[in-house]
Design a protein around this motif. Structure first.
Motif, short mmCIF file in Angstrom:
data_model
loop_
_atom_site.label_atom_id
_atom_site.label_comp_id
_atom_site.label_asym_id
_atom_site.label_seq_id
_atom_site.Cartn_x
_atom_site.Cartn_y
_atom_site.Cartn_z
N LEU A 18 -65.41 42.51 47.20
CA LEU A 18 -63.94 42.48 47.32
C LEU A 18 -63.40 41.05 47.42
CD1 LEU A 18 -63.54 45.42 49.83
CD2 LEU A 18 -62.90 45.42 47.41
N ASP A 19 -64.30 40.05 47.44
CA ASP A 19 -63.92 38.64 47.56
C ASP A 19 -63.32 38.33 48.92
OD1 ASP A 19 -63.97 36.08 46.50
OD2 ASP A 19 -61.92 36.22 45.74
N GLY A 20 -63.83 38.98 49.97
CA GLY A 20 -63.36 38.73 51.32
C GLY A 20 -63.90 37.42 51.86
N SER A 21 -63.21 36.86 52.85
CA SER A 21 -63.64 35.58 53.40
C SER A 21 -64.33 35.71 54.75
CB SER A 21 -62.44 34.64 53.53
OG SER A 21 -61.47 35.18 54.40
N ASP A 22 -63.95 36.68 55.57
CA ASP A 22 -64.54 36.86 56.90
C ASP A 22 -64.82 38.33 57.14
OD1 ASP A 22 -63.89 34.14 57.35
OD2 ASP A 22 -61.99 34.67 58.29
N HIS A 36 -57.54 37.73 51.52
CA HIS A 36 -56.31 36.99 51.21
C HIS A 36 -55.42 36.86 52.44
CE1 HIS A 36 -57.66 37.32 47.11
NE2 HIS A 36 -57.63 38.63 47.19
N GLY A 37 -56.04 36.57 53.58
CA GLY A 37 -55.30 36.33 54.81
C GLY A 37 -54.96 37.57 55.62
N ARG A 38 -55.22 38.75 55.08
CA ARG A 38 -54.92 40.00 55.79
C ARG A 38 -56.21 40.65 56.26
NH1 ARG A 38 -51.49 43.86 52.46
NH2 ARG A 38 -51.32 44.82 54.50
#
Length: 66
Positions: A18-22, A36-38
């Motif tokens: 999903l291309d998540g960051s955390d 994307h910040g959410r």
């Protein structure tokens, strides 16, 4: 493998897809992904118990640090 049959690799793979960051792991909640910040609940996974969370962390923590 955690009691709910979820591995840390499954959670990481889903986050990468999903291309998540955390990834946020909290007892009583499904794994949560920052996208994307959410913050988005990863509803494909069950809510984590204390035992699940401990088992997930053991998968990635060196034995000397456990």
């Amino acid at each position: 493998m955690a009691a709910n049959n979820v591995s840390i690799n499954q959670i990481i793979d889903a986050a990468l897809e999903l291309d998540g960051s955390d990834i946020h792991l909290l007892v009583g909640h499904s794994p949560t992904l920052r996208l994307h910040g959410r913050l988005i609940f990863m509803d494909q996974f069950p809510a984590l118990t204390a035992e699940d969370l401990e088992n997930l962390m053991r998968e990635i923590t060196p034995e000397r640090s456990q």
